[in-house]
Each structure stands twice: as C-alpha cells, then as structure tokens.
Design a protein around this motif. Sequence first.
Motif, PDB file in Angstrom:
ATOM      1  N   LEU A   3      -2.181  -9.131 -13.260  1.00 40.90           N
ATOM      2  CA  LEU A   3      -2.409 -10.491 -13.749  1.00 40.90           C
ATOM      3  C   LEU A   3      -3.286 -10.481 -14.997  1.00 40.90           C
ATOM      4  O   LEU A   3      -2.994 -11.167 -15.986  1.00 40.90           O
ATOM      5  N   LEU A   4      -4.351  -9.683 -14.974  1.00 48.40           N
ATOM      6  CA  LEU A   4      -5.240  -9.629 -16.136  1.00 48.40           C
ATOM      7  C   LEU A   4      -4.570  -8.920 -17.310  1.00 48.40           C
ATOM      8  O   LEU A   4      -4.823  -9.262 -18.469  1.00 48.40           O
ATOM      9  N   SER A   5      -3.716  -7.942 -17.037  1.00 48.16           N
ATOM     10  CA  SER A   5      -2.942  -7.300 -18.117  1.00 48.16           C
ATOM     11  C   SER A   5      -1.996  -8.311 -18.748  1.00 48.16           C
ATOM     12  O   SER A   5      -1.860  -8.383 -19.971  1.00 48.16           O
ATOM     13  N   SER A   6      -1.347  -9.104 -17.901  1.00 47.28           N
ATOM     14  CA  SER A   6      -0.447 -10.145 -18.401  1.00 47.28           C
ATOM     15  C   SER A   6      -1.217 -11.162 -19.235  1.00 47.28           C
ATOM     16  O   SER A   6      -0.712 -11.680 -20.241  1.00 47.28           O
ATOM     17  N   TYR A   7      -2.450 -11.437 -18.829  1.00 49.62           N
ATOM     18  CA  TYR A   7      -3.314 -12.378 -19.560  1.00 49.62           C
ATOM     19  C   TYR A   7      -3.691 -11.828 -20.944  1.00 49.62           C
ATOM     20  O   TYR A   7      -3.711 -12.570 -21.933  1.00 49.62           O
ATOM     21  N   LEU A   8      -3.968 -10.536 -21.020  1.00 46.16           N
ATOM     22  CA  LEU A   8      -4.467  -9.943 -22.269  1.00 46.16           C
ATOM     23  C   LEU A   8      -3.367  -9.587 -23.256  1.00 46.16           C
ATOM     24  O   LEU A   8      -3.555  -9.721 -24.482  1.00 46.16           O
ATOM     25  N   LEU A   9      -2.240  -9.130 -22.778  1.00 43.28           N
ATOM     26  CA  LEU A   9      -1.218  -8.554 -23.652  1.00 43.28           C
ATOM     27  C   LEU A   9      -0.277  -9.624 -24.213  1.00 43.28           C
ATOM     28  O   LEU A   9      -0.074 -10.677 -23.618  1.00 43.28           O
ATOM     29  N   ASN A  10       0.266  -9.279 -25.402  1.00 42.90           N
ATOM     30  CA  ASN A  10       1.298 -10.109 -26.051  1.00 42.90           C
ATOM     31  C   ASN A  10       0.815 -11.532 -26.352  1.00 42.90           C
ATOM     32  O   ASN A  10       1.581 -12.495 -26.268  1.00 42.90           O
ATOM     33  N   ARG A  11      -0.430 -11.657 -26.732  1.00 41.15           N
ATOM     34  CA  ARG A  11      -0.946 -12.956 -27.152  1.00 41.15           C
ATOM     35  C   ARG A  11      -0.679 -13.148 -28.646  1.00 41.15           C
ATOM     36  O   ARG A  11      -0.567 -12.168 -29.401  1.00 41.15           O
ATOM     37  N   SER A  12      -0.633 -14.390 -29.081  1.00 46.88           N
ATOM     38  CA  SER A  12      -0.400 -14.684 -30.497  1.00 46.88           C
ATOM     39  C   SER A  12      -1.239 -15.885 -30.911  1.00 46.88           C
ATOM     40  O   SER A  12      -1.736 -16.638 -30.062  1.00 46.88           O
ATOM     41  N   GLN A  13      -1.378 -16.059 -32.216  1.00 48.02           N
ATOM     42  CA  GLN A  13      -2.163 -17.182 -32.727  1.00 48.02           C
ATOM     43  C   GLN A  13      -1.584 -17.682 -34.034  1.00 48.02           C
ATOM     44  O   GLN A  13      -0.926 -16.938 -34.762  1.00 48.02           O
ATOM     45  N   ALA A  14      -1.843 -18.947 -34.315  1.00 45.56           N
ATOM     46  CA  ALA A  14      -1.421 -19.556 -35.583  1.00 45.56           C
ATOM     47  C   ALA A  14      -2.564 -20.406 -36.108  1.00 45.56           C
ATOM     48  O   ALA A  14      -3.253 -21.085 -35.339  1.00 45.56           O
ATOM     49  N   VAL A  15      -2.782 -20.355 -37.416  1.00 42.84           N
ATOM     50  CA  VAL A  15      -3.832 -21.143 -38.060  1.00 42.84           C
ATOM     51  C   VAL A  15      -3.267 -22.511 -38.435  1.00 42.84           C
ATOM     52  O   VAL A  15      -2.175 -22.613 -39.003  1.00 42.84           O
ATOM     53  N   VAL A  16      -4.017 -23.552 -38.106  1.00 38.68           N
ATOM     54  CA  VAL A  16      -3.616 -24.926 -38.419  1.00 38.68           C
ATOM     55  C   VAL A  16      -4.712 -25.559 -39.264  1.00 38.68           C
ATOM     56  O   VAL A  16      -5.883 -25.576 -38.869  1.00 38.68           O
TER      57      VAL A  16
END
Length: 932
Positions: free
Chosen positions: A603-616
């Motif tokens: 669960l914590l691996s799923s939480y940490l991995l493959n995250r993304s961000q966009a600037v607004v």
Amino acid sequence: MDGSLELTNVNTSQVLRILVKQKSGLQICHINAQSLTKKIDEFRHMFIDSGVDVICVSETWFVPDLSDSLIECRGYNVFRSDRVGHAGGVAIYINNKISAKILCKQGPDSAIEYLFLTITINRRKMLLGCIYRPNRNIDYSDLTSLITDISLTYTDVILAGDFNCDILRESSLADSMLSLDLNIVNHQLPTHFTKTRNTLLDLFFVDSTDKILLYDQLTAPGYSKHDLIFLTYDFNPDYDNYDTFYRDFKNIDLEKLHTDISILDWTSIHYMLSVNSQLAQLQSNIDYLYCEHVPIKRKTVKRTDNSWFNPEIKLGIIKRNEAFKKFKRYKTESHFNMYKSLRSNVTKLIYSAKTAFYSSKFNNALCSKQKWQVIKSIGIGKKTRNSLVDMDVNEVNKKFLQLVVPDPTPTLNLTSAPYNYTVPSFSFCCVSPCDVLESIHKIKSNATGLDDMNPKFLRIILPRIIMHVTHIFNTAITTSTFPEQWKEAKIIPIPKANSAEYRPISILPTLSKAFETLVAKQINSFLTEHTLLNNNQSGFRTNRSCTTAMIKIVEDIRERIDDGNVTFLTLLDYTKAFDSVDHRILIAKLRESYNFSDSAVRLLSSYLLNRSQAVVAEGKMSSFAYVKCGVPQGSVLGPILFSIYINDLPIVLSDCKVHMYADDVQLYVSRPLNRIDECINVTNRELEKISAWATKNRLCLNPTKSKCLIIYKNKKKINETILRRVEISNTPISYIEKTTNLGFIINSTLSWDDHVSKAVGKTYGILRALNITKQFIPVSIRMQIAKAYLVPVLTYGIEAFGNCGYENRQKLSVCFNNIARYIFRLRRSDRISAFSYKIFDMTLFKWIDYKMLTFLHKIILTRQPQYLYEKLRFTNSARTNNIITIRYRTLNSERHFFVNVIRIWNHLPHHMKTIRNLSQFKTQLGAHLTLD
C-alpha cells in the motif's frame, strides 16, 4: 575648488539623474555636507531638476538666524533643525509637490540631532527622519525610545543619516533598530573614507527591505569625505480593479440537492472490484452535483482602500466643497461657519462608515481563517512582488523536480533494525464510517486539488454518501492499492521574497488527505506503542514541538557551560531533504527495520510510486511530470515517512549529542576550553559519519548553508580566526555569532538578547500596520487581534526564555504596553498598567509564569517528551511535591527554563502541584496568579 573636483561633481550629478530614471518610486538620498552654506551652489546644481524627491542632509552647520532664502533650492521646501553650539545640524529638502510637515526635532539638551517629518502621497503617510550622531560615544537609547513612540502609527518608515557607528565592525546600532522592526538597507560598502580607514557611517533604515526598489551610493568629494547614498522606495498604491470567479455556496437549494443525491447511481460502487473504478464513479457523481448546485459566478473586485465609501459621504463632500467655494468668494463669517459645519459632518460620516465597515468584516468572519484574511486585508503581511503572468509553467515544474543527490548505493544493507528487539508485524486495518467522517472534518483548508472536489461541498453532502466513501477507503486498504487519481498534485508557485525564485505549494485531492490521515494514525500508533522513533526526534510528534526541542538543546549546552566547557553547535542543512527520499530505500527500511507486513508495504509503495504533478498559475497549467523520488509535499503521510527514513541517523554517531526536528539536525560537542582542538576533531569525525550516512541514503548535505556556533560563557576568550574549521567532506562550515534555529535566535553566549530584539521588532512592525485602522475597529476585535496575532509573535516560545534578564524583560514589557495602547486606544502620556492588566487579567510577567508552569505541568502529567521529563528529579517528601532545584554557577544559567521554572513551581501551594488534570490546573493557577 580645482577642475578635477568640478568634473567629479558633474559626473555625480549625471549618474544621479540616471539612477532616478531606473525605477518608479520615491527617490531619496542622504549626504553629509559639512557646511552646506558654503556649498549651496553645487548643491543646487546637483539637485535642481534631478528628479530626487527627498534630500536628507546631515552636518548642515546651519545656525538659527540663517534665512531660508540663502539656502533654498528651487522646486523644494526646506525643513531644518539647526546646530546648537558645535553640533552639526540636519535638514530635509522635500519636493514642493509633496505634502510634508514637521513631527518633531531635537531639543536643546539632546546629544543626537534629528528631524522627523510626516509626508503624505496619495493619502498614504510616511515617517521620514534625518539623524546625525556627532560622536560614537553618545548613547542612542533615548533616540530609539523616541522612534518607538512616534513610529508605531506609520506603516512606512525611512530613517537616513550619519550615525557615527561603523556597521562593518559594530552591530549594536543595527540590533537596536532591528528591535524596532527597522532594517538596515546598506550594510556592505563603506561610505566614509580617510587616509587610514574606511567606515560605513551613512545609513538608511526602513520598515521593510521588500519596499526597496533600488539602492546605490555615489562619490561626492565636493561636500565631504562621505559618499552620497541613494534609494528608490516603493510608495505607489495600486487601485486597479480585477475580475474574480467564485462558487456560490450561499444559494444552495438543499432540498433539491438531497433529491438529486438520491436519484444518482451509488450502489454500483460496491460491485466494482477496482478502487480506481469505484473512485471514478464517486467523482463523477460529486462533479455533477457540484456543477448543478454550486454554479460559477463572476464579480469585479475593486483594489481600493475606501470600500467603506458610500453615496451619503459623496453627497456630503459635494456640499462641503460648494460651501468652501462660497467662503473663498464672499469671505463672510456665516459662510465660513457653514463650511466648517459641513466639513465636520463629512469627518463624522467617514468615521461612522469606516467603523461599520470594519466591524462588519470582523463580525462576518466566523472562522479563524476568515479572521486572518481580514487582519491581512488591513495591512498585515508581506506582499509579493514577483509577477506570475509571464511564467513558463513547464519550466517551473521542471525546475521544482531538479535534484542534486549522491550516486545510488549499490547495496542497501539495511537488515539491522534500529533497536535490539523484534517488533510485531504491522498491517493496516479497515476503517469505520465514523473514522472517515472525523478525518474529513479535520481538513481545515478549502483548497481544491486537480480533482476539483471542494472540501466545503463535500462536508455538505458527506452524511448522505459516507458509506460509499468508507467502502472506497477500505477497498484501498484490503487491495493495498492507492488510487491513481489521488497521485496527481496541483503545484502553486509562490514568489520568494527578494528573489526571482519560487517555492512550490502542493495541493492534493481532498479525499486523499482524509485517507492519509487514517493511515497515518495507524502508523503513529504502532510507532508510539513500540517506541520505534528515536527519542531525539521532535518533528511531527505529539507533545513535542520546536520549543521542546530548543529547551532540550539549550539545557544540554547550559549544563556544559556551567562546567566550564565550550560547545560546538553545528546546524546541518540538507538540500531538498523531503524531495530526495529514495523510495527503494524507504520501502526496504519499512520492511526490514520496522517489520511492516507485505500488504502494508504494498500500500505504501503504491502511495509513493508513479506520482505526478502539474504547475498551475494565472490560468495556465503545465503538462504532468513524474516525481521519481521524495515524499509528497503537502501530504499527511509524508512527514511520518520522512521521520522513519532518517530515524537511524543518530545510531551512526558515538561521541556527540544530536537532536532532530524533521530534517533540521543539531549536532553538539562539548569539551573544556583547553581542549578546544579535540572538540573540533570530534565534530569533524562525527560530521564524516553523517556525510557517509547521507550518501548511503541518497540525501545531499549542503556545507555552504550549514553553520557552526561556538558557545561559551565568555566569547572574548575564543579567537575563531585561529581555529581550524569544522568541515563536511573537506568543505568548511562557517563559524557564526548567532543564527535562527527552530524559530529562535541563539547566539554564542546562549543569551536571549537577539531573539527578544527580533520578536519585539516584528511586533512593532505589525503594530505600525494595525494602528492606521485602530480607531475604526471595536475594542473587542482589537483584543482578539492582539491575543491571536500580536502576543504570539512577541512571546513565541516564551517557555524557553521567560526569565531572559532585566533589560530583555523591559523590552518585552514596553512592547506589551504598546499592544495595550493599541487595544484601548491610549495616548503615550496615559497611564498604562491598569489597561495592560486587562489583557490576561494579570501582569505580563505573571502570565509568562503561567505559560511556563502549565508547560512544566504538561511534561509532568504526560511524561513527554521523555528527553525533558528525564531532567526532573523529585523530592521524597509527599508533603511538598517539590522538584529538586538545579544548581548552577553562571548568571546566564538562571535565565533558562528548568532553573527558573523549578524555582517558581516549588513556591506553588501543595494542592496545586498534585492536580492531575491540565484544565483544572490552568484554572487554579490563573486564579492563584491573579490574586498573588
């Protein structure tokens, strides 16, 4: 004067005209003239038509019987405070288009010469002062007291002059001004030049360096051996209007909303296997309800300082102006009385309108956040300068994700647990609807993430959909899958002060934060139950704070000072520590060192991995970029995971003490003064161990921003220039005299002088902003502002420095009295003691004792934090319930927490020391101190 000097003055005049054109603002300069009468022609040549608005002159050598006509300058009005005896005299030339009047000037007995003016531009008032201190041995305490009294009603303050204090070698003047929240502008280059020495004597002090658009200095040999100093000050209010869009929550039809909720498809959520599908269905339903029942509306916001203006005032002004025209024409007593009556009426109308306006704003601010917004709207808080309009959001996003980290370690070798026993396996448990309800209501912010799920709207519909939200949360736990929609962060770039850089503010989906709150609660419970976090980590832990951490560090060092030791306190800086966490290493630590189960790790691996961000920013949104490392900024879980990540750092150290607050690491080593080289050797060895640990864990230490403070009871006995440097990987760390650490300013003698001066200065800065509107705000609201904003700024961490010495306590007392003057609208001549007593129903120093005693009682009651509780030794007598007094050898030790608070505690009545309930203790302690 020879030709070369004439040429130099011509060049200075030309450069001055160029500087004036660089930035739009109030153009101000200062020059030490040393007899301006003899040089008045050169003065006129330099400044007539130059564009300079204000010219401050020290050492004018004007005498009282000198006519203004002899020293006038076309286009300027001159204000003077002439020399007495052999003093120098000061003058200020003001552009005649600017309204100005004398506020005060020195009396015949004043050793320091000064002239203070009030100048008004676009309805904004500024305090302007020109100061000359003839001799460096003259005490300036009377001057600082005067500035304290007269500056509190101004948000804009500029002081210029020749202070005869070399800032390059002496900091006392700068420190005194800082205690008034006045900041030095020029502190690097000398302004006075002789054959043997260059000194920095000519100075500008301002209320905020953010308002300085330009500073420079020019040679002016035609006047004296002093440079001309020049600045452009931002003094132009912005009254532009702008459109804003908002959601209309006031007109929601709740009956229709509940009807629409009942006809939507919610049951399919419970038949879907994938948590992502479940969340998509929930999101679709909520989006429909949100758009249907909370429509977007537009309104025009006026950027103005007269929102209170109404038609009645407008009509009153028209009548007043007509009456004034008639008076000017006929010059009769009756016309003058009519004008006077209408003028008085306009003043009353404006006062009533402003009072009603501000009362309404504060009374309608129901929650704490709204009150802070209103407080900021009346002038508190720094305004950012950097524009976001021309920002390349993709470049900014790319820069936010740039990291400098060591090369990855080939093998992790993390099999050894941080403690010598095996802990039981940890797994996440399913949550109840009550848990979910509580976690969502804990979210205080109404900021929306990229999912556009508004927390305010969610709380409205939550009772009708709570079972569906709970099912999604439990699916995430049982399948060990963190939903993909919750891994997208919206990044808002905030301009940094005095910089072209930005800092990222991450806004995550609302339900993500609620889910993280529940997960974090279970992790914290497991870590606390099995005492897995290092005792010397204070960040993000219950019953621990910056104040408890500072008391721990200061008490440890104080004990060593009492034993005659010198201490090297090294404050380490990591480059983007939270953003540098290696997911692979963190996951390995969770599994191998903390015995997290496979399902918990997944669960914590799923939480940490493959995250993304966009600037607004400004209606623009960047493309998404993947986050390859780090714990999510703005998250609830991130700080806990980071604490776990660095928890094993103290294990690698053996010859020093260490304390951590999140990524702030304080390392301190003490030895006798005659073994100071050993102190440096030990510090360097420990720093190498930390450096190796950081490399292994892919964190980057920054030696250039790390600092070392040498603390000893008599700093004069230590010459830092001949000492070897402490260093990290052959890069030296700078020795410093004082620094800000955990919100406190500590110095090389462990006195609280610098911290108190800074706290008092910040409070005065806020008071200046508040005083402008105080007559329009009810006393009850002013009391709220004082207790919620002013007092916390003045007394932050007061438990650590409550007994800070007579002079510092006097500074606190004077500042507190000025807070009372603000609350009750008192004049400087009014007696203050009875009013200051009303703020807390006790004196300031009794209230400080109250804060310290409740702090100590909480430590005794909870036995937390352990590192402070273990410093207490109780007597064997049940009759007294006393704590054994700490012996000390130096006066400075008396001013620190435990030495002081134990003495106060032991004088409390016996029955109070046996109370086991904190609220009951506070009630009885307040009553006891009020009557005492």
